[in-house]
Design a protein around this motif. Structure first.
Motif: not given
Length: 110
Positions: A27-28, A37-39, A45-46
């Motif tokens: 994320i960073p 993007l939100s988690s 996506l993952l």
């Protein structure tokens, strides 16, 4: 022959090869490249193979993971045979009419 493209999504494998084992580590890096993007979006996506993706996000993923598109998403082109269908031409119409039964005519007794 009809051709279609098959692909596999290897984001989790490429992240593990780069030493990123958690989603929170990604994320960073994406935020530094202007992608926020939100988690939950990143988790989808993952975990699943995306059908569509923003090119900005794709470019940021390739930059963060220092890989090429082929490393992240290898593609293969598969050729499949096509079933031939009647096109309505005279040859196919004549062949179809040749095996068509004759219509019965029923008369009422008088």
């Amino acid at each position: 022959m009809k051709r279609h493209v098959e692909y596999t999504w290897r984001l989790r494998e490429v992240m593990a090869a780069r030493g990123m084992n958690n989603l929170s580590e990604l994320i960073p890096h994406l935020h530094d490249r202007g992608v926020s993007l939100s988690s939950s979006q990143l988790y989808r996506l993952l975990g699943a193979t995306p059908e569509r993706m923003n090119l900005t996000l794709l470019g940021a993923l390739l930059d963060v993971l220092e890989c090429s598109f082929e490393d992240l998403c290898p593609t293969t082109v598969v050729a499949t045979p096509v079933r031939h269908q009647a096109t309505g031409t005279e040859a196919s119409t004549a062949k179809r009419d040749a095996i068509r039964p004759i219509r019965a005519r029923i008369h009422r007794p008088e």
